[in-house]
Write an enzyme that holds these catalytic residues in place. Structure first.
Site: not given
Length: 163
Positions: A17, A41, A93, A131
């Site tokens: 990030h 989440k 990514r 993450s």
């Protein structure tokens, strides 16, 4: 003033990030980092903690561009209009990211054709960082030092009872 918006949950913020943020500030006069509430989440860090961490970890970049870290709970395009963003910054990514982002960008263009989406490829050193995986590694006692800044690692390890 060129305003960009980099949205995410940032639970926790990773070196990936921060790499995207560091490159995004070179493209804009002001970068708004939108911290999504995203209760679905099940974030480990509170919204306030995520905002505080991002402010701390991006402070050194305020010499390049103005940075504002703001929480949001609305539709991304509504938030983008609210902060006067001309572009949304997204990091990529892998191919799986591209497929999701491609679909999201197409939908966002239908909502507001004036706001562009700009994709920045992740630095190869950070392409595997997610993450969710960092939290899992920390929970299971692995070394997360390569994936997050030292201060974030300390806070994360304390959260998962390893610090």
């Amino acid at each position: 003033m060129r305003v960009g918006l980099y949205p995410g949950t940032f639970d926790p913020v990773t070196n990936g990030h921060l790499d995207i943020i560091g490159r995004a500030v070179k493209l804009v006069d002001k970068l708004v980092i939108g911290v999504a509430v995203n209760i679905g989440k099940g974030p480990l860090f509170s919204l306030e903690e995520r905002v505080e961490i991002l402010e701390r970890e991006t402070e050194h970049l305020t010499k390049i561009a103005q940075i504002e870290v703001r929480p949001f709970e609305s539709l991304l395009m509504h938030f983008a209009r609210q902060v006067n963003a001309q572009m949304i910054v997204r990091g990529l990514r892998a191919v799986a990211d591209f497929e999701y982002e491609f679909q999201m960008t197409a939908m966002n263009q239908q909502l507001d054709r004036e706001i562009e989406t700009v994709f920045l490829m992740a630095d190869p050193r950070h392409q595997a960082i997610a993450s969710r995986l960092v939290k899992e590694i920390a929970t299971l006692g692995g070394d997360i030092g390569k994936f997050v800044p030292a201060g974030v690692a300390q806070q994360l390890l304390a959260k998962v009872g390893r610090g």
